[in-house]
Enzyme design. Structure first.
Site, mmCIF file in Angstrom:
data_model
loop_
_atom_site.group_PDB
_atom_site.id
_atom_site.type_symbol
_atom_site.label_atom_id
_atom_site.label_comp_id
_atom_site.label_asym_id
_atom_site.label_seq_id
_atom_site.Cartn_x
_atom_site.Cartn_y
_atom_site.Cartn_z
ATOM 1 N N HIS A 58 70.344 51.448 -5.413
ATOM 2 C CA HIS A 58 71.446 50.822 -4.694
ATOM 3 C C HIS A 58 70.996 50.444 -3.285
ATOM 4 C CE1 HIS A 58 74.916 52.481 -7.396
ATOM 5 N NE2 HIS A 58 74.011 51.812 -8.071
ATOM 6 N N GLU A 60 72.007 51.230 -0.303
ATOM 7 C CA GLU A 60 71.845 52.291 0.685
ATOM 8 C C GLU A 60 70.488 52.983 0.534
ATOM 9 O OE1 GLU A 60 76.211 52.602 -0.757
ATOM 10 O OE2 GLU A 60 74.297 51.821 -1.483
ATOM 11 N N CYS A 83 78.602 55.113 -3.287
ATOM 12 C CA CYS A 83 79.113 55.762 -4.495
ATOM 13 C C CYS A 83 78.949 57.278 -4.380
ATOM 14 C CB CYS A 83 78.395 55.238 -5.734
ATOM 15 S SG CYS A 83 76.635 55.628 -5.820
ATOM 16 N N CYS A 92 74.872 57.751 -3.961
ATOM 17 C CA CYS A 92 74.361 57.264 -2.674
ATOM 18 C C CYS A 92 74.851 58.120 -1.515
ATOM 19 C CB CYS A 92 74.770 55.809 -2.465
ATOM 20 S SG CYS A 92 73.931 54.671 -3.582
ATOM 21 N N SER A 176 79.617 10.028 -21.622
ATOM 22 C CA SER A 176 79.640 10.782 -20.363
ATOM 23 C C SER A 176 78.251 11.035 -19.789
ATOM 24 C CB SER A 176 80.337 12.130 -20.574
ATOM 25 O OG SER A 176 79.622 12.921 -21.513
ATOM 26 N N GLU A 301 82.561 24.887 -18.959
ATOM 27 C CA GLU A 301 82.022 23.540 -18.844
ATOM 28 C C GLU A 301 82.841 22.509 -19.622
ATOM 29 O OE1 GLU A 301 77.941 22.793 -18.852
ATOM 30 O OE2 GLU A 301 77.364 24.653 -17.864
ATOM 31 N N GLY A 303 85.954 21.277 -22.666
ATOM 32 C CA GLY A 303 86.501 20.048 -22.110
ATOM 33 C C GLY A 303 87.833 20.225 -21.445
#
Length: 373
Positions: A58, A60, A83, A92, A176, A301, A303
């Protein structure tokens, strides 16, 4: 009369540095949060780090290792509460205590149930001064996908489209390719490379026959998610043909023909039956299922029908629009968002945190949907 802030300009500068560092982990640490940390002694940065990889050290711990013995008596600036539990890595909070840190400044509390103030409590019990709330708004924006997954059990939904200057994503006959420039498509591939899933509707899968992969590859390999109520995805499509190399999840309705589903499964696709009385209900069921899998970011993405359904149920969180300097015209030419829409302009969704830039001849605009409260 308002009370003065407990934080100094120097505190703000060091926390800004920590927030900038946290961004380095985007795409590599999810479903964990993005976290950055800076160790400061006598006004000088003596160590820094960020959460760089899911399952890895992590922020830290990385910052404390960078500081070494200089961490004793120093201040730790961290973008999220340390944490306090044993996960893939040790707590941590205990590393901070062992390093001899005298003061911890955090941007915000971690709402994860196994933390939720316990990290702060352990630090205070060890005699460490703790202050939180510095640049908390930016910290919350940084980890909005993580916070949504915790609070609502659903992933952060990022809508992406390329459109012409007159707001069309295709001509009246569905042509397109290509509205956007090579530079815009390169950015779109970068987005693909840092999300957990890329979602399209069955119509887009049929019309465009996309591959939906990041080229070049990014830090994540996204699951290709096809919203296909009747399991109509063609076995000869690029998606099915590459399903054993890159995951494909086909979200179908309960009434999807069983033989269609079995063919897709035999080709290497995962078929997920989504309960619900209609398309929108099945879509909500899908989002819940993705959340249970701890998918944090999904790129939609198209339609227009799929984006419209998500718009109508307020499940679009972020927009990435690539606007090409072209005009198509035509009443039958498609726009990016279908669905019911809104009747009054005052009910329109408003973007916040807007960023725009030029990519070749295109304009790239991104922002987040402003939510009340």
């Amino acid at each position: 009369m308002t009370s003065s802030s407990p934080f100094t300009p120097a505190d703000n500068a060091f926390m800004t540095q920590a927030l900038d560092l946290a961004e380095e982990g985007r795409g590599a640490v999810e479903p964990n949060p993005l976290v950055g940390a800076v160790v400061v002694k006598d006004g000088q940065v003596v160590g820094q780090g960020w959460h760089a990889k899911f399952g890895g050290p992590h922020a830290e711990v990385a910052a404390l290792e960078s500081a070494g013995a200089k961490a004793r008596g120093a201040t730790l600036y961290v973008t999220l509460e340390p944490c306090a539990h044993q996960g893939k890595t040790p707590p941590c909070s205990q590393a901070v205590i062992a390093a001899g840190i005298s003061r911890v400044v955090a941007a915000m509390e971690d709402p994860f149930p196994q933390v939720a103030g316990q990290g702060f409590n352990q630090l205070r019990e060890a005699g460490i001064e703790v202050a939180s709330g510095l640049l908390s708004k930016r910290a919350a924006e940084l980890n909005a996908p993580y916070l949504k997954l915790l609070s609502r059990g659903r992933p952060w939904m990022m809508a992406k489209w390329a459109m012409t200057l007159d707001g069309r994503i295709a001509t009246s006959v569905g042509d397109s390719q290509w509205i956007s420039s090579d530079a815009s498509r390169a950015v779109a591939h970068q987005l693909r490379g840092r999300v957990d899933g890329i979602m399209v509707g069955s119509g887009t899968a049929r019309a465009d026959n996309p591959q939906l992969t990041a080229r070049p590859a990014g830090p994540r390999t996204a699951v290709r998610i096809i919203v296909d109520g009747n399991a109509t995805l063609l076995l000869g499509s690029k998606l099915v043909q590459t399903a054993r190399e890159c995951p494909v999840l086909v979200a179908v309705g309960r009434d999807a023909p069983i033989e269609h589903c079995r063919r897709l499964e035999s080709a290497g696709c995962e078929v997920l039956v989504c309960e619900g009385p209609n398309r929108v209900g099945r879509l909500e069921s899908l989002l819940d299922a993705l959340g249970k899998r701890r998918m944090t970011n999904i790129l939609i993405e198209g339609g227009g029908r799929l984006l419209g359904n998500l718009f109508d149920i307020h499940e679009i969180d972020e927009v990435h629009a690539f606007i090409g300097p072209k005009l198509i015209g035509g009443a039958a030419s498609a726009g990016p968002i279908g669905g019911n829409g809104v009747e009054r302009l005052r009910d329109a969704m408003q973007l916040s945190s807007i960023v725009s830039r030029q990519l070749g001849d295109d304009v790239y605009l991104r922002g987040r949907i402003a939510r009340a409260g």
